[in-house]
Design a protein around this motif. Structure first.
Motif, PDB file in Angstrom:
ATOM      1  N   GLU A 186       0.807  -1.430   0.065  1.00  0.00           N
ATOM      2  CA  GLU A 186      -0.092   0.185  -0.146  1.00  0.00           C
ATOM      3  C   GLU A 186       0.788   1.313  -0.044  1.00  0.00           C
ATOM      4  O   GLU A 186       0.381   2.377  -0.623  1.00  0.00           O
ATOM      5  N   THR A 187       2.012   1.222   0.768  1.00  0.00           N
ATOM      6  CA  THR A 187       2.919   2.368   0.779  1.00  0.00           C
ATOM      7  C   THR A 187       3.432   2.603  -0.623  1.00  0.00           C
ATOM      8  O   THR A 187       3.864   3.872  -1.154  1.00  0.00           O
ATOM      9  N   ALA A 188       3.809   1.467  -1.005  1.00  0.00           N
ATOM     10  CA  ALA A 188       4.420   1.705  -2.381  1.00  0.00           C
ATOM     11  C   ALA A 188       3.693   2.453  -3.617  1.00  0.00           C
ATOM     12  O   ALA A 188       4.178   3.177  -4.113  1.00  0.00           O
ATOM     13  N   VAL A 189       2.405   2.086  -3.511  1.00  0.00           N
ATOM     14  CA  VAL A 189       1.323   2.629  -4.311  1.00  0.00           C
ATOM     15  C   VAL A 189       1.162   4.103  -3.889  1.00  0.00           C
ATOM     16  O   VAL A 189       1.132   5.059  -4.600  1.00  0.00           O
ATOM     17  N   ARG A 190       0.851   4.144  -2.485  1.00  0.00           N
ATOM     18  CA  ARG A 190       0.576   5.488  -2.164  1.00  0.00           C
ATOM     19  C   ARG A 190       1.656   6.516  -2.489  1.00  0.00           C
ATOM     20  O   ARG A 190       1.591   7.751  -3.093  1.00  0.00           O
ATOM     21  N   ASP A 191       3.172   5.910  -2.089  1.00  0.00           N
ATOM     22  CA  ASP A 191       4.219   6.892  -2.597  1.00  0.00           C
ATOM     23  C   ASP A 191       4.395   7.292  -4.007  1.00  0.00           C
ATOM     24  O   ASP A 191       4.738   8.391  -4.418  1.00  0.00           O
ATOM     25  N   SER A 192       4.060   6.145  -4.752  1.00  0.00           N
ATOM     26  CA  SER A 192       4.384   6.485  -6.475  1.00  0.00           C
ATOM     27  C   SER A 192       3.185   7.528  -6.754  1.00  0.00           C
ATOM     28  O   SER A 192       3.353   8.416  -7.573  1.00  0.00           O
ATOM     29  N   ARG A 193       2.064   7.430  -6.106  1.00  0.00           N
ATOM     30  CA  ARG A 193       0.787   8.105  -6.446  1.00  0.00           C
ATOM     31  C   ARG A 193       1.421   9.602  -6.041  1.00  0.00           C
ATOM     32  O   ARG A 193       1.166  10.572  -6.856  1.00  0.00           O
ATOM     33  N   ALA A 194       2.049   9.862  -5.027  1.00  0.00           N
ATOM     34  CA  ALA A 194       2.278  11.199  -4.603  1.00  0.00           C
ATOM     35  C   ALA A 194       3.448  11.767  -5.528  1.00  0.00           C
ATOM     36  O   ALA A 194       3.285  13.164  -5.783  1.00  0.00           O
ATOM     37  N   CYS A 195       4.235  10.841  -6.053  1.00  0.00           N
ATOM     38  CA  CYS A 195       5.292  11.619  -6.794  1.00  0.00           C
ATOM     39  C   CYS A 195       4.477  11.820  -8.366  1.00  0.00           C
ATOM     40  O   CYS A 195       4.774  12.692  -8.920  1.00  0.00           O
ATOM     41  N   ILE A 196       3.618  11.003  -8.638  1.00  0.00           N
ATOM     42  CA  ILE A 196       2.937  11.636  -9.731  1.00  0.00           C
ATOM     43  C   ILE A 196       1.980  12.802  -9.720  1.00  0.00           C
ATOM     44  O   ILE A 196       2.173  13.544 -10.476  1.00  0.00           O
ATOM     45  N   GLU A 197       1.418  12.863  -8.491  1.00  0.00           N
ATOM     46  CA  GLU A 197       0.893  14.254  -8.226  1.00  0.00           C
ATOM     47  C   GLU A 197       1.835  15.269  -8.192  1.00  0.00           C
ATOM     48  O   GLU A 197       1.430  16.404  -8.570  1.00  0.00           O
TER      49      GLU A 197
END
Ligand SMILES: Nc1nc2[nH]cnc2c(=O)[nH]1
Ligand SMILES: [Zn+2]
Length: 458
Positions: free
Chosen positions: A181-192
């Motif tokens: 979950e944190t892998a996806v969450r942090d990837s999303r943060a970088c996309i944003e």
């Protein structure tokens, strides 16, 4: 954005196809205020009167000298920005021990933003100085440092794909994602973050980056596959680089039909996936990659340095699979795509010694991989990689050295020395095999001058 319209005068060279390098000794390329190529004249008769183009009388004139030419900017389809300080440091290690000995300790230290700033500023400047106008970067797992890399690329004007690395297993405690979950969450943060600095991804694009199958749980790969589908953001990873790694993937994913199927099963094997290395793919895997139209980043310097193996590039090209070049710093020792193109040619000669002459890659072919091939790998074949009307002016001016009658040569142009009898295709070959950043005197991205050597005068 370019400050004003410009006309680039003189010799230009670019790849038309895999086999054909077009060289125009009397060219003129007009670039508008947006950095887009507006016209390409192949035979300019008189460059003194520039009124030959109505509406371009006020354009800046950038003329290449007699021993200089314009060439498309290079595209590095796979480079670890965070590993730049380790370039040249690999000893006799092979992939899995190299990761543990050299790589994870360095990447793990990117909790320090001041360290990240020093390294990322350096690697972006250095790749630009080698003519890399587009780079596809792996950063680290750290969100602030990855976002900083995106900021630096934007500020320095390099076109870049910036990936926050995901790894939630088989990695040291000090350097891993807590859970899928944190892998996806942090990837999303970088996309944003990239969306906030470049909403249309005009210069900077985020890239979903599972490190490679061994360091990602199935749950994290699936989560990243869903993120890929949801956002349409491209992906990158490693595949089939080293025999022990391939065996490890078999052990870790016993139900998957192959290494390639691991990514396919998780929704990651799409036309927007860049797979680095691809040395040990089976027949079935190559067919699957072709069907999915996934792209390959060929990293010959790294494959040799880490004793990984020799990728069969001719076979991939013959199948119609899209291939570009990657420096893979610091598995690869050099940030230069010119060096990588050389290595691609040399490794293909070793493959040819085993598989036959058909495996040899030519000068034209490796230059194609460095430009047009890379553009297709990153999905920008309509924008970069060549000089066509409607494409962006992502280019480098290359200056070659000359040896005068008294036997004296230019000092600041390195090993490329012209004695006067060479035709233009021989000049380009001399640049490819003996050139370096001393020959790259100016670099533009989208018409913006992003690098110049001290002796460059427009
Ligand atoms: N060459 C290379 N291969 C990898 N496989 C997983 N991580 C890496 C890396 O950082 N470099
Ligand atoms: Zn790599």
């Amino acid at each position: 954005m370019a400050a004003r319209k410009a006309i680039y005068l003189g010799t230009f060279a670019h790849c038309k196809t895999l086999q054909e390098l077009e060289i125009c000794p009397n060219g003129a390329i007009g670039v508008d205020e947006m950095g887009v190529i507006a016209f390409v004249d192949r035979h300019v008769k008189d460059t003194s009167g520039l009124e030959f183009r109505p509406g371009w009388e006020d354009a800046e004139i950038v003329a290449a000298s007699e021993s200089s030419f314009f060439f498309p900017g290079f595209i590095d389809t796979h480079i670890h920005a965070s590993q730049y300080p380790n370039a040249g440091i690999f000893g006799n290690s092979t992939l899995l021990d190299w990761l543990n000995i050299y790589t994870f300790p360095l990447e793990g230290s990117f909790t320090s933003l001041s360290k990240a700033s020093r390294i990322y500023n350096r690697v972006v400047s250095r790749t630009l100085s080698h003519g890399t106008t587009t780079a596809t970067y792996h950063a680290t797992i750290h969100v602030p440092a990855t976002n900083l890399l995106a900021d630096i690329c934007k500020q320095k004007g390099q076109r870049a794909f910036v990936g926050r690395v995901c790894m939630d297993r088989m990695s040291p405690d000090y350097y891993r994602d807590e859970n899928p979950e944190t892998a996806v969450r942090d990837s999303r943060a970088c996309i944003e973050h990239v969306r906030s600095i470049d909403p249309k991804f005009e210069l900077i694009t985020p890239v979903i980056t599972p490190r490679f199958a061994p360091s990602c749980s199935e749950a994290s790969l699936r989560g990243l596959g869903e993120l890929h589908e949801e956002t349409g953001v491209p992906c990158q990873t490693h595949i089939s680089e080293n025999k022990s790694e391939v065996a490890l993937v078999k052990e870790l994913f016993p139900k998957a039909k192959s290494y390639t199927h691991v990514y396919d099963d998780c929704g990651l094997l799409t036309s927007k996936m860049i797979l680095a290395h691809a040395v040990y793919l089976s027949e079935e895997e190559r067919a699957l990659i072709k069907t999915r139209d996934a792209k390959i980043s060929h990293c010959p310097a790294s494959n040799t340095a880490l004793t990984s193996g020799a990728a069969r590039i001719r076979d991939l090209l013959d199948r119609g699979i899209t291939v570009g070049l990657g420096t893979d710093v610091s598995g690869g020792y050099s940030p230069s795509i010119l060096e990588e193109a050389r290595q691609a040619m040399l490794v293909s000669r070793h493959v040819a010694m085993q598989d036959g002459d058909g495996a040899k890659l030519s000068t034209e072919e490796v230059l194609y991989l460095a430009t047009r091939g890379g553009a297709r790998v990153v999905g920008l074949e309509d924008k970069i990689g060549g000089f066509e009307v409607g494409m962006d002016w992502d280019a480098q001016m290359v200056r070659l050295g000359t040896v005068s009658g008294d036997g004296q040569g230019d000092l600041d142009t390195g090993l490329v020395e012209l004695f006067g009898g060479e035709d233009w295709s021989e000049c380009v070959a001399k640049w490819l095999y003996t050139g370096d950043d001393r020959n790259t005197v100016a670099v533009w991205v989208k018409g913006r001058l992003v690098h110049q050597v001290a002796t460059y005068r427009p």
